[in-house]
Design an enzyme around this catalytic site. Structure first.
Site, short mmCIF file in Angstrom:
data_model
loop_
_atom_site.label_atom_id
_atom_site.label_comp_id
_atom_site.label_asym_id
_atom_site.label_seq_id
_atom_site.Cartn_x
_atom_site.Cartn_y
_atom_site.Cartn_z
N ASP A 36 9.06 36.36 24.55
CA ASP A 36 9.48 35.93 23.21
C ASP A 36 10.98 35.79 23.08
OD1 ASP A 36 6.91 35.75 22.37
OD2 ASP A 36 6.90 37.56 21.14
N ASP A 281 24.51 -9.24 1.76
CA ASP A 281 23.87 -8.91 3.04
C ASP A 281 22.73 -7.92 2.88
OD1 ASP A 281 23.81 -9.59 5.70
OD2 ASP A 281 25.05 -7.90 6.33
N GLY A 416 20.19 -9.04 8.45
CA GLY A 416 19.73 -10.36 8.05
C GLY A 416 20.37 -11.50 8.83
N LEU A 417 21.67 -11.43 9.06
CA LEU A 417 22.35 -12.51 9.76
C LEU A 417 21.80 -12.67 11.17
CD1 LEU A 417 24.57 -14.63 9.91
CD2 LEU A 417 26.16 -12.83 10.61
#
Length: 531
Positions: A36, A281, A416-417
């Site tokens: 442990d 954008d 996006g571009l």
């Protein structure tokens, strides 16, 4: 009984070690077998601490079970106090040692140690790591602040305690810097930050503050509620993750402290997420489906940011923190989704597949699931891996934290571009799907000089044209075949969602007994999953 492969939380003694490792002059004697002691790795290898945690393990072995394991604990406790000279000693048992019922708290009381001893009862088979951390912090606060009386006269300057940041917490180290900066800009004095960086003496000063900021409820909620009952200290519970929540946090702190908010606080221009959300954008991200899972604090905050500040659509929300399930259910109702309360990572992966998100916000486990599903993912919550403890300054809270979140969440998505460019140049000799690396000048225009690189590499499947009417070979015998027309149509789909379209179509075809997959099957599947 289920075999656990991955788990969101460890046993409660790991939470206790987190608190001990957060503080100064505290030592933890853990009655535990040698197996442990793995918890050390969480701090030295994942959190990249320069020193090992302040924990002494009794490390009894199987042969010791026939003897006196209680004496082994006593010896370890005496030695730890003599060697480390702590201001406070925590004692407890691991999940394995709990079974032998040696009672570390009772044993420690018989030793006559010259330091305060705080016994911990960790029901390892009923509770988990965050509960263990919260219980340990509560016990320490009660032990050292409990004897203090209420301040007779309030100091002239408003002051507060910041409670909850801990070792192994997600970006806690950097969050504190941002929150302290915000609070001090309101003219409020920071009395104590705990448990991270605090000593037992600092805990004793907690009652001197006017109010408490509960920065991480999973760790500090229990202690803060006790402080409110005992000393009448108000609690600020808004967690400043995201622009809106940070503004709400500042307003709540100012109200509790009785101070005004400087007008220039929100006019510094340091926060950029809002500017981006208002820009042209960001339109590309509007409506993106996002699945959120993590501890309750970060999951609820992430869902709010995704929905209100980035224009995403929350298609899934869940947590492994069962103690805060009610809060997550309330948040899920706002977004019209079914809450997922589970500590089984396979259930979470199934929920992700069913929700069909375009972005996953989760833990280390969701990062692995998203990688298999070829989905972008950003980590927002513990449990995390070493890469989520960056050397650089990278908070999640405050206005700078909003900038970090913006970078972490938006960058995994295709901007996006870039998508427009892919569509515009889809048939271009350089940008089509079969094109090689541009620096190798593959597939140049007619008449251009092209190095003869085809002989240097084997032909790929993409370079081998399929007959117009023949069905393409399936990836394996369990998958339906695709006609060459359907394959060509599939290749018109942008590559970053093509894998998802293929999986959906093959699932639809299998359910309806369609083989091979034709163009009609492709569009029928699209209509089916688009409902």
């Amino acid at each position: 009984m289920e075999l656990t492969v991955w788990t969101y939380e460890g046993p409660p003694h790991v939470g206790a070690i987190r608190v001990a490792n957060s503080m100064r002059d505290v030592h933890f004697v853990l009655h535990a077998p040698q197996g442990d002691t793995y918890a050390d790795l969480l701090f030295t290898m994942i959190e990249r601490n320069k020193k090992r945690p302040p924990v002494t393990y009794t490390t009894f072995q199987a042969r010791d079970l026939s003897g006196d394991t209680a004496e082994i604990f006593k010896t370890a406790a005496r030695d730890a106090v003599a060697r480390f000279k702590p201001q406070a000693l925590l004692v407890g048992a691991s999940c394995t040692a709990e079974l032998i019922q040696d009672d570390p708290g009772g044993l420690a009381k018989t030793l006559g140690l010259n330091v305060p001893v705080v016994p911990l009862e960790m029901p390892s088979y009923q509770k988990k790591e965050n509960w263990g951390a919260a219980e340990t912090f509560y016990r320490l606060v009660r032990a050292f602040a409990g004897g203090a009386g209420k301040p007779e006269t309030a100091p002239e300057q408003a002051s507060c305690n910041i409670l909850g940041p801990s070792s192994l917490g997600f970006r806690n180290r950097d969050d504190i810097v941002e929150v302290v900066r915000l609070v001090e800009s309101l003219g409020i004095r920071i009395n104590t930050v705990a448990p991270l960086g605090a000593s037992p003496a600092d805990l004793a000063r907690i009652p001197q503050a006017h109010f408490n900021i509960v920065l991480y409820p999973e760790i500090a909620d229990t202690a803060a509620r006790w402080l409110k009952r005992q000393f009448g200290q108000e609690m600020v519970t808004t967690v400043p993750i995201g622009v809106g929540a940070t503004r709400d946090f500042v307003a709540e702190v100012a109200k509790v402290a009785g101070v005004s908010v400087p007008s220039e606080l929100f006019e510094t221009g340091a926060e950029r997420l809002s500017w981006y959300s208002a820009s042209i954008d960001s339109n590309y991200l509007t409506g993106k489906r996002v699945f959120v899972f993590g501890d309750a604090t970060h999951a609820i905050a992430a869902a709010r940011i995704a929905s209100e500040e980035l224009g995403f659509k929350v298609c899934g929300l869940g947590t492994y923190s069962r103690e805060f399930a009610r809060d997550v259910r309330e948040a899920a109702a706002k977004y019209g989704v079914e809450p997922l309360i589970s500590d089984n990572h396979l259930d979470v992966e199934d929920a992700i597949i069913a929700a069909q998100p375009e972005l996953v916000l989760g833990t280390q486990m969701e990062r692995h699931a998203a990688k298999r599903l070829r989905l972008p993912c950003a980590v927002i919550s513990s449990p995390v891996h070493v890469q989520d403890f960056p050397a650089r300054y990278s908070p999640q809270m405050g206005f700078e934290g909003a900038n970090v979140i913006f970078d972490s969440w938006v960058h995994p998505l295709m901007m996006g571009l870039e998508e427009h460019l892919l569509q515009m140049f889809r048939g271009d000799f350089e940008f089509h799907d079969d094109a090689g690396s541009s620096h190798l000048s593959h597939g140049g225009p007619a008449g251009a000089h092209q190095p003869d690189v085809q002989a240097e590499r084997p032909a790929t499947h993409a370079e081998t044209p399929a007959p117009d009417t023949a069905a393409s070979t399936a990836a394996n015998d369990d998958q339906p075949a695709w006609t060459s027309d359907a394959e060509r149509e599939l290749r018109k789909i942008p590559f970053f969602v093509r894998g998802k379209a293929r999986r959906n179509t093959e699932s639809y075809a299998a359910q309806n007994g369609l083989n091979p997959i034709t163009i009609e099957t492709l569009y029928d599947a699209k209509a089916h999953f688009g409902r």
